[in-house]
Design an enzyme around this catalytic site. Structure first.
Site, mmCIF file in Angstrom:
data_model
loop_
_atom_site.group_PDB
_atom_site.id
_atom_site.type_symbol
_atom_site.label_atom_id
_atom_site.label_comp_id
_atom_site.label_asym_id
_atom_site.label_seq_id
_atom_site.Cartn_x
_atom_site.Cartn_y
_atom_site.Cartn_z
ATOM 1 N N TYR A 111 -58.123 6.423 40.890
ATOM 2 C CA TYR A 111 -58.033 5.350 39.886
ATOM 3 C C TYR A 111 -56.960 4.788 39.630
ATOM 4 O O TYR A 111 -56.089 5.545 39.049
ATOM 5 C CB TYR A 111 -59.071 5.699 38.610
ATOM 6 C CG TYR A 111 -60.158 6.634 38.896
ATOM 7 C CD1 TYR A 111 -61.156 6.208 39.798
ATOM 8 C CD2 TYR A 111 -60.533 7.547 38.114
ATOM 9 C CE1 TYR A 111 -62.488 7.023 40.012
ATOM 10 C CE2 TYR A 111 -61.790 8.160 38.282
ATOM 11 C CZ TYR A 111 -62.718 8.033 39.159
ATOM 12 O OH TYR A 111 -63.929 8.796 39.386
ATOM 13 N N CYS A 114 -55.611 6.059 35.975
ATOM 14 C CA CYS A 114 -55.812 7.361 35.616
ATOM 15 C C CYS A 114 -54.264 7.853 35.557
ATOM 16 O O CYS A 114 -53.585 7.704 36.544
ATOM 17 C CB CYS A 114 -56.452 7.810 36.901
ATOM 18 S SG CYS A 114 -56.032 9.778 36.908
ATOM 19 N N PHE A 116 -53.035 10.728 35.892
ATOM 20 C CA PHE A 116 -52.948 11.749 36.972
ATOM 21 C C PHE A 116 -52.597 10.963 38.192
ATOM 22 O O PHE A 116 -51.684 11.545 39.025
ATOM 23 C CB PHE A 116 -54.024 13.123 36.887
ATOM 24 C CG PHE A 116 -54.211 13.460 35.617
ATOM 25 C CD1 PHE A 116 -53.367 14.580 35.204
ATOM 26 C CD2 PHE A 116 -55.375 13.286 34.831
ATOM 27 C CE1 PHE A 116 -53.539 15.480 33.990
ATOM 28 C CE2 PHE A 116 -55.631 14.027 33.788
ATOM 29 C CZ PHE A 116 -54.741 14.908 33.242
ATOM 30 N N CYS A 117 -53.274 10.217 38.340
ATOM 31 C CA CYS A 117 -52.985 9.581 39.768
ATOM 32 C C CYS A 117 -51.576 8.859 39.645
ATOM 33 O O CYS A 117 -51.006 8.656 40.534
ATOM 34 C CB CYS A 117 -54.052 8.337 39.985
ATOM 35 S SG CYS A 117 -55.717 9.046 40.203
#
Length: 376
Positions: A111, A114, A116-117
């Site tokens: 995403y 996101c 973390f992404c």
């Protein structure tokens, strides 16, 4: 075998040319030979037996030139044969271990908004690694229906090796880039999956050693030149996952207005259908505004969650110190990239502008922007 045979054959031809009787004429022969040859040239034409006779009576100098040409051609042929054989050998080795080398085929399932992404992208961009992005629909998640691991980010390597969890992706790829003596699959053995329960008693999958770059002592000395630099990198990478990332949602959904602005950004940047986008923007914004209050209580945040964000960011800047450009020194380390990746998901939102205006993070953040501009 083929190269040696080629060299032997060409060498025999050259020796035959150089060892012909006409090429072993003594020093008393040249005058007689020249006179004889001139007569032969005038007496014969350019074809048939005449051509053969003319060829057999070429001067010694020309024979030597011809012999040298054979040797030169043989050497060049040998070089090309060895070169092709070596290239073929490399191709076979690469076929056996397609993950070795710098031409990894990387596909990131994500995403865009996101945190973390975003930190995985920060790592890939900084290291100049080319990758494809598959934006996952956060409602249906059809793009990752093939995976038993249902979270993002997921990184696929050469379409065969799956790496889960943002910190494992970063640690494993960093290990691989430094050593290049093991395939990505072999590196992943250092980060085993562990079934565990979170603080709410829910079954989760964790990964052993996920903050460690698995290198030998010699490589570690080069990667971490200062005494405690490895320890500090691990400490702050954990801090990003366990504290900083949990400050994002309460801050970007702090008020109904901010929640609506955040979901407007999420819908624009994400992968939503028309109906899904409308639903997500308005109903999602309302839901996340309510959820952000629960998150604030769960993580024991202050009523004004901005103060927790400001303190966290200033703690980070203080840990870097005044005499270093980055936590890693002159160049960012994995902690720098993780913090930058998480904070940048707020760009364009009120929370980000407030953070830049009320903390000391601006100079470090701008330096990170400059060095992380290697996007594919």
């Amino acid at each position: 075998m083929m190269a040696a045979s080629c060299a032997r054959t060409l060498g025999k031809v050259a020796r035959l040319v150089l060892d012909t009787p006409i090429n072993r004429i003594t020093k008393t022969d040249p005058f007689i030979n020249k006179f004889h040859l001139r007569g032969q040239v005038r007496a014969y034409g350019n074809s048939g037996a005449g051509f053969k006779s003319r060829f057999l009576h070429i001067s010694p100098i020309r024979w030597r030139v011809l012999g040298g040409a054979f040797l030169l051609g043989g050497g060049f042929g040998l070089y090309q044969t060895i070169k092709l054989t070596f290239q073929h050998h490399l191709a076979e080795e690469k076929a056996k271990a397609p993950e070795l080398g710098t031409d990894l085929k990387l596909t990131l399932y994500q995403y865009k908004t996101c945190p973390f992404c975003s930190k995985v992208r920060a790592f890939l961009d900084y290291h100049g690694l080319r990758y494809e992005i598959v934006e996952v629909n956060p409602v249906m998640r059809q793009e990752i229906k093939w995976s038993t691991y249902r979270k993002v980010p997921i990184l696929m390597v050469d379409r065969t090796v799956q790496i889960n969890d943002s910190s494992v992706i970063i640690s494993a790829l960093k290990t691989y880039l430094i050593t290049k003596q093991r395939t990505v699959s072999e590196v992943l053995d250092c980060y085993p999956e562990i079934k565990a329960k979170n603080d709410r008693g829910k079954d989760v999958i964790e990964f052993g050693n996920k903050y460690w770059v698995m290198v030998n002592n010699e490589d570690a000395d080069g990667l971490y030149p200062e005494k405690d630099s490895r320890k500090e990198e691990i400490k702050w990478r954990k801090w990003v996952d366990e504290w900083l990332v949990h400050l994002i949602s309460p801050n970007v959904y702090r008020t109904p207005t901010e929640a609506l602005a955040s979901f407007d950004y999420i819908v624009r940047e994400g992968k939503f259908g028309t109906f899904e986008g409308f639903f997500a923007k308005y109903f999602g914004a309302a839901a996340m505004w309510i959820i952000s209050k629960r998150l604030k209580n769960r993580h024991n945040l202050q009523n004004d969650v901005r103060q927790d964000l400001y303190k966290a960011v200033n703690d980070w800047v203080a840990a870097i110190g005044k005499n270093k450009r980055f936590m890693g020194g002159d160049e960012p380390n994995l902690a720098d990239l993780a913090v930058f990746g998480v904070l940048r998901v707020m760009e364009g939102l009120q929370a980000f502008d407030d953070m830049m205006d009320h903390t000391k993070v601006k100079n470090w953040y701008r330096r990170m922007e400059k060095v992380a501009q290697h996007a594919p």
